[in-house]
Design an enzyme around this catalytic site. Structure first.
Site, PDB file in Angstrom:
ATOM      1  N   LYS A  31     -17.715 -70.424 -80.564  1.00  0.00           N
ATOM      2  CA  LYS A  31     -18.345 -71.026 -78.793  1.00  0.00           C
ATOM      3  C   LYS A  31     -18.654 -69.061 -78.084  1.00  0.00           C
ATOM      4  CE  LYS A  31     -14.455 -71.912 -75.676  1.00  0.00           C
ATOM      5  NZ  LYS A  31     -14.329 -70.887 -74.705  1.00  0.00           N
ATOM      6  N   ASP A  58     -19.939 -72.244 -73.327  1.00  0.00           N
ATOM      7  CA  ASP A  58     -19.054 -72.422 -72.389  1.00  0.00           C
ATOM      8  C   ASP A  58     -18.954 -72.090 -70.845  1.00  0.00           C
ATOM      9  OD1 ASP A  58     -16.965 -73.608 -71.692  1.00  0.00           O
ATOM     10  OD2 ASP A  58     -15.724 -71.984 -72.848  1.00  0.00           O
ATOM     11  N   LYS A  60     -19.808 -74.290 -68.311  1.00  0.00           N
ATOM     12  CA  LYS A  60     -19.264 -74.818 -67.403  1.00  0.00           C
ATOM     13  C   LYS A  60     -20.321 -74.248 -66.100  1.00  0.00           C
ATOM     14  CE  LYS A  60     -14.897 -74.681 -69.014  1.00  0.00           C
ATOM     15  NZ  LYS A  60     -14.277 -73.425 -70.305  1.00  0.00           N
ATOM     16  N   ASP A  63     -23.505 -76.915 -59.836  1.00  0.00           N
ATOM     17  CA  ASP A  63     -24.583 -76.372 -58.544  1.00  0.00           C
ATOM     18  C   ASP A  63     -25.292 -77.679 -58.985  1.00  0.00           C
ATOM     19  OD1 ASP A  63     -26.263 -74.809 -57.458  1.00  0.00           O
ATOM     20  OD2 ASP A  63     -25.789 -73.244 -58.422  1.00  0.00           O
ATOM     21  N   THR A 121      -7.973 -77.526 -67.640  1.00  0.00           N
ATOM     22  CA  THR A 121      -6.143 -77.884 -68.298  1.00  0.00           C
ATOM     23  C   THR A 121      -5.131 -76.514 -67.491  1.00  0.00           C
ATOM     24  OG1 THR A 121      -6.622 -75.561 -70.027  1.00  0.00           O
ATOM     25  CG2 THR A 121      -6.490 -78.978 -70.356  1.00  0.00           C
ATOM     26  N   ARG A 213      -7.737 -67.351 -80.693  1.00  0.00           N
ATOM     27  CA  ARG A 213      -6.845 -66.485 -81.323  1.00  0.00           C
ATOM     28  C   ARG A 213      -5.748 -67.105 -82.349  1.00  0.00           C
ATOM     29  NH1 ARG A 213      -4.461 -66.048 -75.450  1.00  0.00           N
ATOM     30  NH2 ARG A 213      -4.661 -68.278 -75.075  1.00  0.00           N
TER      31      ARG A 213
HETATM   32  O1  C5P Z   1      -7.567 -68.270 -78.200  1.00  0.00           O
HETATM   33  P1  C5P Z   1      -7.323 -69.791 -77.946  1.00  0.00           P
HETATM   34  O2  C5P Z   1      -7.786 -70.562 -79.018  1.00  0.00           O
HETATM   35  O3  C5P Z   1      -5.916 -70.621 -77.042  1.00  0.00           O
HETATM   36  O4  C5P Z   1      -8.554 -69.982 -76.798  1.00  0.00           O
HETATM   37  C1  C5P Z   1      -8.648 -71.375 -76.729  1.00  0.00           C
HETATM   38  C2  C5P Z   1     -10.834 -71.335 -76.080  1.00  0.00           C
HETATM   39  O5  C5P Z   1     -11.171 -72.621 -75.168  1.00  0.00           O
HETATM   40  C3  C5P Z   1     -10.777 -70.087 -74.715  1.00  0.00           C
HETATM   41  O6  C5P Z   1     -12.109 -69.853 -74.793  1.00  0.00           O
HETATM   42  C4  C5P Z   1     -10.242 -70.363 -73.562  1.00  0.00           C
HETATM   43  O7  C5P Z   1     -10.755 -70.619 -72.430  1.00  0.00           O
HETATM   44  C5  C5P Z   1     -11.398 -72.159 -73.691  1.00  0.00           C
HETATM   45  N1  C5P Z   1     -10.753 -73.931 -73.497  1.00  0.00           N
HETATM   46  C6  C5P Z   1      -9.106 -73.740 -73.073  1.00  0.00           C
HETATM   47  N2  C5P Z   1      -8.485 -74.610 -72.039  1.00  0.00           N
HETATM   48  C7  C5P Z   1     -10.100 -75.314 -71.515  1.00  0.00           C
HETATM   49  C8  C5P Z   1     -11.381 -75.388 -71.317  1.00  0.00           C
HETATM   50  C9  C5P Z   1     -11.815 -73.872 -72.412  1.00  0.00           C
HETATM   51  O8  C5P Z   1      -8.213 -73.068 -73.925  1.00  0.00           O
HETATM   52  N3  C5P Z   1      -9.347 -76.427 -71.228  1.00  0.00           N
END
Ligand code: C5P
Length: 235
Positions: A31, A58, A60, A63, A121, A213
């Site tokens: 992603k 990603d 999002k 517009d 979220t 992460r």
């Molecule tokens: O490091 P982690 O597993 O928390 O990363 C989750 C990824 O998913 C990040 O790139 C974050 O921006 C993305 N994301 C999220 N929640 C959302 C939409 C996207 O954590 N609702």
């Protein structure tokens, strides 16, 4: 649609991305988010594609329909695999996004899948009620937006694991439910409020998981990735 865990490449520079990806000797699903794309543009997409990986871009988008359509037409030419818009942009905007993708997809290539963000979220119910002026529970808005996205012809939504079951009931199994907030049992949650393991995500109806992460910050990212794959696929 590729069902491999999607690795969130939340790195600041293309060099960091290349260093991270060079540890792997297999095709991945990754992603690319706003931070990386807005700094580096299409070149980062081409570089990752050249390594043979699938890409979820990603961005999002949100517009007016005509602008989103044109933007999607351009993005489809980049040979990405999955891209998203905000459902709050409305059904006309979502339909326009889809048209743009169809028009921009080169001959002989598959159209990128298109999914919608419902409620972020990070949005609380209180914020939704008071700032967006949408009454009721957040899950009602999430399911409403998921149905709107489905009716507009989209392939699915980004949602939390907690919402996946309700969306499956409303929109069916085949409708994509791409879920971030994934952690290994006992792992650090970082800034995510509601996390789930790959096994729980699968049981709740996620069709794809996004893992950042828990893999990128692991001592051994390749090992962590394979653990996630195993837990995700063994269900
Ligand atoms: O490091 P982690 O597993 O928390 O990363 C989750 C990824 O998913 C990040 O790139 C974050 O921006 C993305 N994301 C999220 N929640 C959302 C939409 C996207 O954590 N609702």
């Amino acid at each position: 649609m590729n069902t491999k865990p999607i690795i969130a490449l939340d790195f600041p520079t293309p060099e960091d991305v290349t260093t991270f990806l060079s540890q792997f000797d297999e095709p991945l699903f990754v992603k690319v988010g706003m931070e990386l794309y807005l700094q580096n543009g299409p070149s980062i997409i081409r570089a990752i594609k050249a390594l043979g990986h699938d890409i979820f871009l990603d961005l999002k988008l949100h517009d007016i329909p005509n602008t989103v359509k044109s933007a999607m037409k351009g993005l489809a030419k980049l040979d990405i695999d999955l891209v998203n818009v905000h459902a709050a942009g409305g059904s006309l905007m979502m339909k326009a996004a889809l048209e743009g993708l169809i028009e921009g997809t080169p001959e002989g290539k598959e159209r990128p899948a298109l999914i919608a963000v419902t409620q972020l979220t990070s949005t609380s119910e209180e914020q939704m009620n008071n700032e967006q002026k949408i009454p009721g529970a957040i899950f009602e808005s999430v399911v409403h937006y998921a149905k709107l996205a489905k009716d507009a012809g989209l392939d699915g939504v980004v949602c939390s694991v907690l919402e996946a079951k309700m969306i499956e009931e409303a929109c069916g199994k085949a409708f994509l439910k791409v879920t971030p907030g994934i952690r290994l049992a006992g792992g650090a949650t970082h800034d995510q409020k509601r996390v789930a393991t790959p096994q729980v995500a699968r049981a709740e109806g996620s069709t794809q998981i996004v893992v950042g992460r828990a893999i990128t910050k692991a001592q051994n990212p390749v090992e962590a990735y394979h653990t996630v794959v195993q837990l995700w696929e063994d269900n």
